[in-house]
Motif scaffolding. Sequence first.
Motif, PDB file in Angstrom:
ATOM      1  N   PRO A 105      61.502 -89.943   8.236  1.00 11.22           N
ATOM      2  CA  PRO A 105      62.685 -89.042   7.582  1.00 11.22           C
ATOM      3  C   PRO A 105      63.316 -88.521   9.041  1.00 11.22           C
ATOM      4  CG  PRO A 105      60.336 -88.263   7.404  1.00 11.22           C
ATOM      5  CD  PRO A 105      59.681 -89.527   7.726  1.00 11.22           C
ATOM      6  N   GLU A 106      64.255 -88.101   8.571  1.00 14.55           N
ATOM      7  CA  GLU A 106      64.669 -87.095  10.003  1.00 14.55           C
ATOM      8  C   GLU A 106      64.189 -85.835   9.831  1.00 14.55           C
ATOM      9  OE1 GLU A 106      68.532 -88.029  11.256  1.00 14.55           O
ATOM     10  OE2 GLU A 106      68.663 -89.991  10.495  1.00 14.55           O
ATOM     11  N   ILE A 107      64.103 -85.590   8.383  1.00 10.85           N
ATOM     12  CA  ILE A 107      64.148 -84.333   8.005  1.00 10.85           C
ATOM     13  C   ILE A 107      62.872 -84.316   7.181  1.00 10.85           C
ATOM     14  CG2 ILE A 107      65.698 -84.841   6.018  1.00 10.85           C
ATOM     15  CD1 ILE A 107      66.329 -81.444   7.022  1.00 10.85           C
ATOM     16  N   LEU A 108      62.395 -83.239   7.229  1.00  9.29           N
ATOM     17  CA  LEU A 108      60.872 -83.227   6.410  1.00  9.29           C
ATOM     18  C   LEU A 108      60.879 -82.370   5.479  1.00  9.29           C
ATOM     19  CD1 LEU A 108      58.573 -85.470   5.501  1.00  9.29           C
ATOM     20  CD2 LEU A 108      57.095 -83.749   7.067  1.00  9.29           C
ATOM     21  N   ILE A 109      60.803 -81.930   4.128  1.00  4.32           N
ATOM     22  CA  ILE A 109      60.783 -81.191   3.105  1.00  4.32           C
ATOM     23  C   ILE A 109      59.480 -80.221   2.782  1.00  4.32           C
ATOM     24  CG2 ILE A 109      61.880 -79.688   1.629  1.00  4.32           C
ATOM     25  CD1 ILE A 109      64.511 -81.681   1.770  1.00  4.32           C
ATOM     26  N   LEU A 110      59.407 -79.501   2.196  1.00  5.63           N
ATOM     27  CA  LEU A 110      57.313 -79.198   2.395  1.00  5.63           C
ATOM     28  C   LEU A 110      57.718 -77.817   1.235  1.00  5.63           C
ATOM     29  CD1 LEU A 110      56.974 -79.858   6.078  1.00  5.63           C
ATOM     30  CD2 LEU A 110      54.964 -80.254   4.496  1.00  5.63           C
ATOM     31  N   ASP A 111      56.877 -78.430   0.113  1.00  6.42           N
ATOM     32  CA  ASP A 111      57.232 -76.705  -0.868  1.00  6.42           C
ATOM     33  C   ASP A 111      55.226 -76.242  -1.213  1.00  6.42           C
ATOM     34  OD1 ASP A 111      57.809 -75.126  -2.553  1.00  6.42           O
ATOM     35  OD2 ASP A 111      58.364 -76.613  -3.470  1.00  6.42           O
TER      36      ASP A 111
END
Length: 233
Positions: A153-159
């Motif tokens: 990925p270019e961007i990683l989203i973590l919750d």
Amino acid sequence: MSILQATNLYSYYGKSPVIQDVSFNMEEGEIVSVLGRNGVGKTTLLKTIMGLTDNATGGLMFNGQDILNKRTSERAKLGIGYIPQGREVIPRFTVRENIVMGTYARTDGNRNIPEYLFEMFPILRDFLNRRGGDLSGGQQQQLAIARALAMDPEILILDEPTEGIQPNVVKEIEEAIVHLNRDRGISIIIVEQNIPFARKASDRFVVMDKGKIVVTGMKEELTDDVVERHLTF
């Protein structure tokens, strides 16, 4: 250069707007922390970026491309990786099978597991043939991150990646997040309750309340006063 931009973004479950008039800009290579008390819309914001709510209106651009009406799978193939709260590893799949699943969002057809994932999380190499459901919570979080990274990925989203995880693994995950950003150039959006970590790792932050962004700024502006007014329970 802007990698992700939201403009007057609204997001709905049914007819109820959970996210209201949210605007922010994220530069390439940044770590952005999304902060706020429980139930203020942080998770919904991440789901909106991934196209996982019932409906959304306004503007949502990724690398200059309008993604608001794209399916979740299309957003993943553009380079947006997502690790949800609760991790959602497939318990009956092995560690290897879980990670390989992430490669199916790649557009180059490469199904190989990147070697650096095992350098970052050595336990996953040891447990390659173990079922995901047999891992501890911290190991499952490492697996969920590895699965998202396998798509390149270019961007990683973590919750809330460190929620409910033993302290020694929390440190490993926090170090991995910083490494992915600083050394591998991945832009990161993270919902995080750990204010000291947000101050240390983030470039900028947004604070949410009642579905809106109420404060935003660079990490130096995440003062004790902001924490006291918007983040203490």
